[in-house]
Scaffold this motif. Sequence first.
Motif, PDB file in Angstrom:
ATOM      1  N   HIS A 150       3.098  -0.801   9.609  1.00  0.00           N
ATOM      2  CA  HIS A 150       2.343  -1.595   8.644  1.00  0.00           C
ATOM      3  C   HIS A 150       3.115  -1.907   7.361  1.00  0.00           C
ATOM      4  O   HIS A 150       2.589  -2.566   6.464  1.00  0.00           O
ATOM      5  N   GLY A 151       4.342  -1.409   7.257  1.00  0.00           N
ATOM      6  CA  GLY A 151       5.160  -1.694   6.086  1.00  0.00           C
ATOM      7  C   GLY A 151       4.673  -1.034   4.806  1.00  0.00           C
ATOM      8  O   GLY A 151       4.854  -1.576   3.722  1.00  0.00           O
ATOM      9  N   HIS A 152       4.074   0.137   4.922  1.00  0.00           N
ATOM     10  CA  HIS A 152       3.559   0.854   3.752  1.00  0.00           C
ATOM     11  C   HIS A 152       4.590   1.844   3.222  1.00  0.00           C
ATOM     12  O   HIS A 152       5.361   2.427   3.981  1.00  0.00           O
ATOM     13  N   LEU A 153       4.569   2.049   1.918  1.00  0.00           N
ATOM     14  CA  LEU A 153       5.406   3.051   1.261  1.00  0.00           C
ATOM     15  C   LEU A 153       4.762   4.420   1.465  1.00  0.00           C
ATOM     16  O   LEU A 153       3.534   4.544   1.422  1.00  0.00           O
ATOM     17  N   LEU A 154       5.578   5.435   1.675  1.00  0.00           N
ATOM     18  CA  LEU A 154       5.084   6.799   1.863  1.00  0.00           C
ATOM     19  C   LEU A 154       5.571   7.693   0.736  1.00  0.00           C
ATOM     20  O   LEU A 154       6.776   7.842   0.532  1.00  0.00           O
ATOM     21  N   LEU A 155       4.639   8.276  -0.008  1.00  0.00           N
ATOM     22  CA  LEU A 155       4.947   9.251  -1.050  1.00  0.00           C
ATOM     23  C   LEU A 155       4.864  10.624  -0.405  1.00  0.00           C
ATOM     24  O   LEU A 155       3.822  11.004   0.134  1.00  0.00           O
ATOM     25  N   HIS A 156       5.969  11.365  -0.437  1.00  0.00           N
ATOM     26  CA  HIS A 156       5.993  12.648   0.253  1.00  0.00           C
ATOM     27  C   HIS A 156       6.903  13.637  -0.472  1.00  0.00           C
ATOM     28  O   HIS A 156       7.645  13.299  -1.380  1.00  0.00           O
ATOM     29  N   ARG A 157       6.839  14.875   0.003  1.00  0.00           N
ATOM     30  CA  ARG A 157       7.728  15.947  -0.427  1.00  0.00           C
ATOM     31  C   ARG A 157       7.977  16.849   0.783  1.00  0.00           C
ATOM     32  O   ARG A 157       7.700  18.030   0.776  1.00  0.00           O
ATOM     33  N   ASP A 158       8.476  16.229   1.848  1.00  0.00           N
ATOM     34  CA  ASP A 158       8.599  16.914   3.123  1.00  0.00           C
ATOM     35  C   ASP A 158       9.900  16.488   3.792  1.00  0.00           C
ATOM     36  O   ASP A 158      10.134  15.300   4.020  1.00  0.00           O
ATOM     37  N   ALA A 159      10.724  17.449   4.144  1.00  0.00           N
ATOM     38  CA  ALA A 159      12.040  17.171   4.730  1.00  0.00           C
ATOM     39  C   ALA A 159      11.953  16.471   6.083  1.00  0.00           C
ATOM     40  O   ALA A 159      12.899  15.777   6.480  1.00  0.00           O
ATOM     41  N   ASP A 160      10.851  16.617   6.806  1.00  0.00           N
ATOM     42  CA  ASP A 160      10.718  15.949   8.098  1.00  0.00           C
ATOM     43  C   ASP A 160      10.885  14.436   7.992  1.00  0.00           C
ATOM     44  O   ASP A 160      11.377  13.796   8.913  1.00  0.00           O
ATOM     45  N   PHE A 161      10.486  13.869   6.881  1.00  0.00           N
ATOM     46  CA  PHE A 161      10.552  12.411   6.751  1.00  0.00           C
ATOM     47  C   PHE A 161      11.981  11.901   6.614  1.00  0.00           C
ATOM     48  O   PHE A 161      12.245  10.737   6.911  1.00  0.00           O
ATOM     49  N   ALA A 162      12.914  12.757   6.222  1.00  0.00           N
ATOM     50  CA  ALA A 162      14.322  12.339   6.155  1.00  0.00           C
ATOM     51  C   ALA A 162      14.832  11.992   7.551  1.00  0.00           C
ATOM     52  O   ALA A 162      15.512  10.980   7.733  1.00  0.00           O
ATOM     53  N   SER A 163      14.490  12.796   8.542  1.00  0.00           N
ATOM     54  CA  SER A 163      14.925  12.477   9.905  1.00  0.00           C
ATOM     55  C   SER A 163      14.180  11.261  10.445  1.00  0.00           C
ATOM     56  O   SER A 163      14.749  10.465  11.191  1.00  0.00           O
ATOM     57  N   LEU A 164      12.929  11.085  10.043  1.00  0.00           N
ATOM     58  CA  LEU A 164      12.176   9.914  10.493  1.00  0.00           C
ATOM     59  C   LEU A 164      12.737   8.622   9.901  1.00  0.00           C
ATOM     60  O   LEU A 164      12.630   7.561  10.509  1.00  0.00           O
ATOM     61  N   GLN A 165      13.382   8.703   8.742  1.00  0.00           N
ATOM     62  CA  GLN A 165      13.987   7.513   8.141  1.00  0.00           C
ATOM     63  C   GLN A 165      15.178   7.009   8.957  1.00  0.00           C
ATOM     64  O   GLN A 165      15.541   5.843   8.865  1.00  0.00           O
ATOM     65  N   ILE A 166      15.757   7.871   9.764  1.00  0.00           N
ATOM     66  CA  ILE A 166      16.884   7.489  10.612  1.00  0.00           C
ATOM     67  C   ILE A 166      16.487   6.348  11.545  1.00  0.00           C
ATOM     68  O   ILE A 166      17.302   5.501  11.898  1.00  0.00           O
ATOM     69  N   LEU A 167      15.219   6.297  11.935  1.00  0.00           N
ATOM     70  CA  LEU A 167      14.743   5.260  12.839  1.00  0.00           C
ATOM     71  C   LEU A 167      14.744   3.873  12.194  1.00  0.00           C
ATOM     72  O   LEU A 167      14.719   2.875  12.882  1.00  0.00           O
TER      73      LEU A 167
ATOM     74  N   MET B 192       0.849  -1.174   0.000  1.00  0.00           N
ATOM     75  CA  MET B 192       0.000   0.000   0.000  1.00  0.00           C
ATOM     76  C   MET B 192       0.899   1.243   0.000  1.00  0.00           C
ATOM     77  O   MET B 192       1.954   1.254   0.608  1.00  0.00           O
ATOM     78  N   ILE B 193       0.436   2.276  -0.673  1.00  0.00           N
ATOM     79  CA  ILE B 193       1.169   3.539  -0.768  1.00  0.00           C
ATOM     80  C   ILE B 193       0.312   4.637  -0.131  1.00  0.00           C
ATOM     81  O   ILE B 193      -0.802   4.900  -0.580  1.00  0.00           O
ATOM     82  N   LEU B 194       0.844   5.244   0.920  1.00  0.00           N
ATOM     83  CA  LEU B 194       0.177   6.381   1.547  1.00  0.00           C
ATOM     84  C   LEU B 194       0.791   7.664   1.011  1.00  0.00           C
ATOM     85  O   LEU B 194       1.990   7.714   0.731  1.00  0.00           O
ATOM     86  N   VAL B 195      -0.031   8.683   0.868  1.00  0.00           N
ATOM     87  CA  VAL B 195       0.418   9.957   0.296  1.00  0.00           C
ATOM     88  C   VAL B 195       0.312  11.037   1.360  1.00  0.00           C
ATOM     89  O   VAL B 195      -0.746  11.241   1.957  1.00  0.00           O
ATOM     90  N   ASP B 196       1.411  11.731   1.580  1.00  0.00           N
ATOM     91  CA  ASP B 196       1.449  12.813   2.559  1.00  0.00           C
ATOM     92  C   ASP B 196       0.747  14.059   2.017  1.00  0.00           C
ATOM     93  O   ASP B 196       0.639  14.270   0.807  1.00  0.00           O
ATOM     94  N   SER B 197       0.318  14.905   2.931  1.00  0.00           N
ATOM     95  CA  SER B 197      -0.364  16.148   2.553  1.00  0.00           C
ATOM     96  C   SER B 197       0.511  17.045   1.684  1.00  0.00           C
ATOM     97  O   SER B 197      -0.010  17.793   0.844  1.00  0.00           O
ATOM     98  N   SER B 198       1.825  16.974   1.838  1.00  0.00           N
ATOM     99  CA  SER B 198       2.717  17.819   1.032  1.00  0.00           C
ATOM    100  C   SER B 198       2.515  17.567  -0.457  1.00  0.00           C
ATOM    101  O   SER B 198       2.585  18.497  -1.273  1.00  0.00           O
ATOM    102  N   VAL B 199       2.248  16.332  -0.818  1.00  0.00           N
ATOM    103  CA  VAL B 199       2.030  15.980  -2.227  1.00  0.00           C
ATOM    104  C   VAL B 199       0.615  16.329  -2.649  1.00  0.00           C
ATOM    105  O   VAL B 199       0.401  16.900  -3.724  1.00  0.00           O
ATOM    106  N   TRP B 200      -0.371  15.998  -1.803  1.00  0.00           N
ATOM    107  CA  TRP B 200      -1.760  16.314  -2.141  1.00  0.00           C
ATOM    108  C   TRP B 200      -1.969  17.821  -2.331  1.00  0.00           C
ATOM    109  O   TRP B 200      -2.658  18.242  -3.260  1.00  0.00           O
ATOM    110  N   ILE B 201      -1.389  18.617  -1.465  1.00  0.00           N
ATOM    111  CA  ILE B 201      -1.570  20.070  -1.563  1.00  0.00           C
ATOM    112  C   ILE B 201      -0.988  20.582  -2.872  1.00  0.00           C
ATOM    113  O   ILE B 201      -1.621  21.381  -3.573  1.00  0.00           O
ATOM    114  N   ASP B 202       0.205  20.125  -3.225  1.00  0.00           N
ATOM    115  CA  ASP B 202       0.779  20.508  -4.524  1.00  0.00           C
ATOM    116  C   ASP B 202      -0.121  20.044  -5.667  1.00  0.00           C
ATOM    117  O   ASP B 202      -0.364  20.776  -6.630  1.00  0.00           O
ATOM    118  N   PHE B 203      -0.621  18.817  -5.576  1.00  0.00           N
ATOM    119  CA  PHE B 203      -1.497  18.252  -6.612  1.00  0.00           C
ATOM    120  C   PHE B 203      -2.725  19.138  -6.813  1.00  0.00           C
ATOM    121  O   PHE B 203      -3.049  19.520  -7.939  1.00  0.00           O
TER     122      PHE B 203
END
Length: 133
Positions: free
Chosen positions: A108-125, A1-12
Amino acid sequence: MILVDSSVWIDFFNGVSNAAVDRLEALLCDSSSTLATADLVVYEVLRGFRSSRLLLEAQELMSELTQVELGGLTNALQAADHYRELRALGYSVRSPMDVLLASYCITHGHLLLHRDADFASLQILGGLDTWPH
């Protein structure tokens, strides 16, 4: 499953052209993709509409997708743990919603489609699979 962050939806919805929006448009046209949206992402996106007509169109499109709920005690506790882990490592995440979304995707092992720098730090986990990688 692919979840889409608000950063992408807002641009869309604002007609912004970028790689993440292009990916979202491709996924929307691909009936084989399992595209989903989260309740709190719907809130973040829909709260910004000024036009009732455009709001209804956006709500209809987002409602057609698989819906997931980020709220709930289990995800809230996991997100709080993730936030504290990042703070201990010296990272601050500006948006609590981003931590909730990332925690849900990690669990849940889902892919996240985003355009937000906050997720780079979250990937550290570890365990957060994103587009772009």
